[in-house]
Design a protein around this motif. Structure first.
Motif, mmCIF file in Angstrom:
data_model
loop_
_atom_site.group_PDB
_atom_site.id
_atom_site.type_symbol
_atom_site.label_atom_id
_atom_site.label_comp_id
_atom_site.label_asym_id
_atom_site.label_seq_id
_atom_site.Cartn_x
_atom_site.Cartn_y
_atom_site.Cartn_z
ATOM 1 N N ALA A 1 -52.070 40.608 88.405
ATOM 2 C CA ALA A 1 -53.518 40.646 88.013
ATOM 3 C C ALA A 1 -54.264 40.070 89.396
ATOM 4 O O ALA A 1 -55.256 40.025 89.319
ATOM 5 C CB ALA A 1 -54.015 39.901 86.768
ATOM 6 N N GLY A 2 -53.502 39.758 90.432
ATOM 7 C CA GLY A 2 -54.050 39.407 91.469
ATOM 8 C C GLY A 2 -54.488 37.878 91.708
ATOM 9 O O GLY A 2 -55.053 37.356 92.507
ATOM 10 N N GLU A 3 -53.813 37.218 90.842
ATOM 11 C CA GLU A 3 -54.058 35.743 90.934
ATOM 12 C C GLU A 3 -53.072 35.288 91.801
ATOM 13 O O GLU A 3 -52.045 35.863 92.550
ATOM 14 C CB GLU A 3 -53.670 35.014 89.226
ATOM 15 N N ARG A 4 -53.273 33.989 92.300
ATOM 16 C CA ARG A 4 -52.581 33.441 93.291
ATOM 17 C C ARG A 4 -50.964 33.130 92.833
ATOM 18 O O ARG A 4 -50.707 32.994 91.953
ATOM 19 C CB ARG A 4 -52.950 32.070 93.871
ATOM 20 N N LYS A 5 -50.250 33.662 94.046
ATOM 21 C CA LYS A 5 -48.822 33.547 93.734
ATOM 22 C C LYS A 5 -48.076 32.263 94.001
ATOM 23 O O LYS A 5 -47.896 32.074 94.843
ATOM 24 C CB LYS A 5 -47.952 34.763 94.499
ATOM 25 N N MET A 6 -48.200 31.496 92.754
ATOM 26 C CA MET A 6 -47.642 30.275 92.651
ATOM 27 C C MET A 6 -46.887 29.886 91.485
ATOM 28 O O MET A 6 -47.395 30.585 90.131
ATOM 29 C CB MET A 6 -48.891 29.281 92.801
ATOM 30 N N ALA A 7 -45.532 29.506 91.634
ATOM 31 C CA ALA A 7 -44.944 29.345 90.208
ATOM 32 C C ALA A 7 -44.029 28.120 90.307
ATOM 33 O O ALA A 7 -44.236 27.552 91.420
ATOM 34 C CB ALA A 7 -44.022 30.406 90.154
ATOM 35 N N PHE A 8 -43.518 27.482 89.368
ATOM 36 C CA PHE A 8 -42.986 26.346 89.290
ATOM 37 C C PHE A 8 -41.541 26.482 88.566
ATOM 38 O O PHE A 8 -41.456 27.126 87.541
ATOM 39 C CB PHE A 8 -43.677 25.249 88.560
ATOM 40 N N VAL A 9 -40.650 25.400 88.807
ATOM 41 C CA VAL A 9 -39.356 25.201 87.994
ATOM 42 C C VAL A 9 -39.136 23.797 87.889
ATOM 43 O O VAL A 9 -39.748 23.123 88.650
ATOM 44 C CB VAL A 9 -38.111 25.783 88.711
ATOM 45 N N THR A 10 -38.617 23.344 86.875
ATOM 46 C CA THR A 10 -38.262 21.777 86.850
ATOM 47 C C THR A 10 -36.830 21.624 86.793
ATOM 48 O O THR A 10 -36.038 22.241 86.167
ATOM 49 C CB THR A 10 -38.882 21.319 85.598
ATOM 50 N N ASP A 11 -36.504 20.593 87.685
ATOM 51 C CA ASP A 11 -35.103 20.369 87.765
ATOM 52 C C ASP A 11 -34.627 19.430 86.619
ATOM 53 O O ASP A 11 -35.258 19.065 85.735
ATOM 54 C CB ASP A 11 -34.753 19.617 89.175
ATOM 55 N N PRO A 12 -33.201 19.252 86.570
ATOM 56 C CA PRO A 12 -32.770 18.364 85.177
ATOM 57 C C PRO A 12 -33.281 17.211 85.129
ATOM 58 O O PRO A 12 -33.140 16.605 83.760
ATOM 59 C CB PRO A 12 -31.066 18.457 85.679
ATOM 60 N N ASP A 13 -33.873 16.311 86.007
ATOM 61 C CA ASP A 13 -34.273 15.202 85.765
ATOM 62 C C ASP A 13 -35.871 15.243 85.652
ATOM 63 O O ASP A 13 -36.483 14.047 85.545
ATOM 64 C CB ASP A 13 -33.879 14.341 86.927
ATOM 65 N N GLY A 14 -36.476 16.338 85.456
ATOM 66 C CA GLY A 14 -38.028 16.453 85.350
ATOM 67 C C GLY A 14 -38.732 16.609 86.657
ATOM 68 O O GLY A 14 -39.983 16.707 86.373
ATOM 69 N N TYR A 15 -38.301 16.502 87.536
ATOM 70 C CA TYR A 15 -38.832 16.833 89.251
ATOM 71 C C TYR A 15 -39.328 18.145 88.987
ATOM 72 O O TYR A 15 -38.454 19.086 88.846
ATOM 73 C CB TYR A 15 -37.934 16.511 90.049
ATOM 74 N N GLU A 16 -40.701 18.381 89.394
ATOM 75 C CA GLU A 16 -41.305 19.935 89.374
ATOM 76 C C GLU A 16 -40.968 20.469 90.982
ATOM 77 O O GLU A 16 -41.242 19.458 91.832
ATOM 78 C CB GLU A 16 -42.717 20.002 89.054
ATOM 79 N N ILE A 17 -40.851 21.547 91.142
ATOM 80 C CA ILE A 17 -40.663 22.120 92.286
ATOM 81 C C ILE A 17 -41.559 23.493 92.560
ATOM 82 O O ILE A 17 -41.466 24.351 91.602
ATOM 83 C CB ILE A 17 -38.985 22.687 92.728
ATOM 84 N N GLU A 18 -42.596 23.475 93.220
ATOM 85 C CA GLU A 18 -43.588 24.439 93.389
ATOM 86 C C GLU A 18 -42.970 25.827 94.251
ATOM 87 O O GLU A 18 -42.405 25.211 95.305
ATOM 88 C CB GLU A 18 -44.815 24.057 94.018
ATOM 89 N N ILE A 19 -43.300 26.997 93.870
ATOM 90 C CA ILE A 19 -42.820 27.911 94.790
ATOM 91 C C ILE A 19 -44.063 28.756 95.038
ATOM 92 O O ILE A 19 -44.772 29.053 94.206
ATOM 93 C CB ILE A 19 -41.782 28.786 93.740
ATOM 94 N N LEU A 20 -44.252 28.917 96.617
ATOM 95 C CA LEU A 20 -45.387 29.696 97.058
ATOM 96 C C LEU A 20 -44.716 30.889 98.056
ATOM 97 O O LEU A 20 -43.712 30.833 98.466
ATOM 98 C CB LEU A 20 -46.249 28.703 97.886
ATOM 99 N N GLU A 21 -45.522 31.774 97.906
ATOM 100 C CA GLU A 21 -45.204 32.867 98.985
ATOM 101 C C GLU A 21 -45.732 32.553 100.232
ATOM 102 O O GLU A 21 -47.008 32.213 100.198
ATOM 103 C CB GLU A 21 -45.594 34.235 98.383
ATOM 104 N N SER A 22 -44.897 32.491 101.102
ATOM 105 C CA SER A 22 -45.268 31.994 102.532
ATOM 106 C C SER A 22 -44.781 33.040 103.705
ATOM 107 O O SER A 22 -43.851 33.594 103.360
ATOM 108 C CB SER A 22 -45.164 30.648 102.907
#
Length: 124
Positions: free
Chosen positions: A103-124
């Motif tokens: 839909a054209g929104e910013r390409k940004m996603a996340f995953v969460t590691d086993p301890d709850g830390y978040e990892i942002e994923i950006l297209e670069s």
């Protein structure tokens, strides 16, 4: 020149965390014990100078600090990367990321590691 070298996070299960981060593309470069008896694993993303240090301590209960918002990785093709993560069994959020990207929104996603830390994923 001052350079940023690494980030250290505590984990509950070193092998489980290494498995998770390997799905993101990290490679384990070294594992050793610290003088205090902590088990340390040093992970890197190929082509990067900065590394991630995972630390496990028998007498320490890991809690993801509320004020640590996330770390971030940049990838050349976020759709292909997120597809591969899903195939590896990781949950991508927001859950409707494909629809938002198309839909054209910013390409940004996340995953969460086993301890709850978040990892942002950006297209670069």
């Amino acid at each position: 020149m001052i350079r940023f070298l690494h980030t250290r996070i505590r984990v509950q299960d070193l092998d489980r965390s290494i498995d998770f981060y390997s799905k993101l593309g990290y490679v384990e470069k070294e594992r050793k014990a610290s003088p205090q008896g902590n088990q340390l694993a040093f992970l890197e993303l190929p082509g990067n100078e900065v590394f991630l240090e995972l630390t496990w301590s028998a007498d320490y209960h890991t809690t993801c600090p509320e004020d640590l918002m996330h770390t971030c990785v940049g990838v050349p093709d976020i759709i292909a990367y997120c597809d591969a993560l899903e195939k590896a069994g990781l949950e991508i959020w927001p859950s409707a990321w494909r629809e938002k990207f198309s839909a054209g929104e910013r390409k940004m996603a996340f995953v969460t590691d086993p301890d709850g830390y978040e990892i942002e994923i950006l297209e670069s």
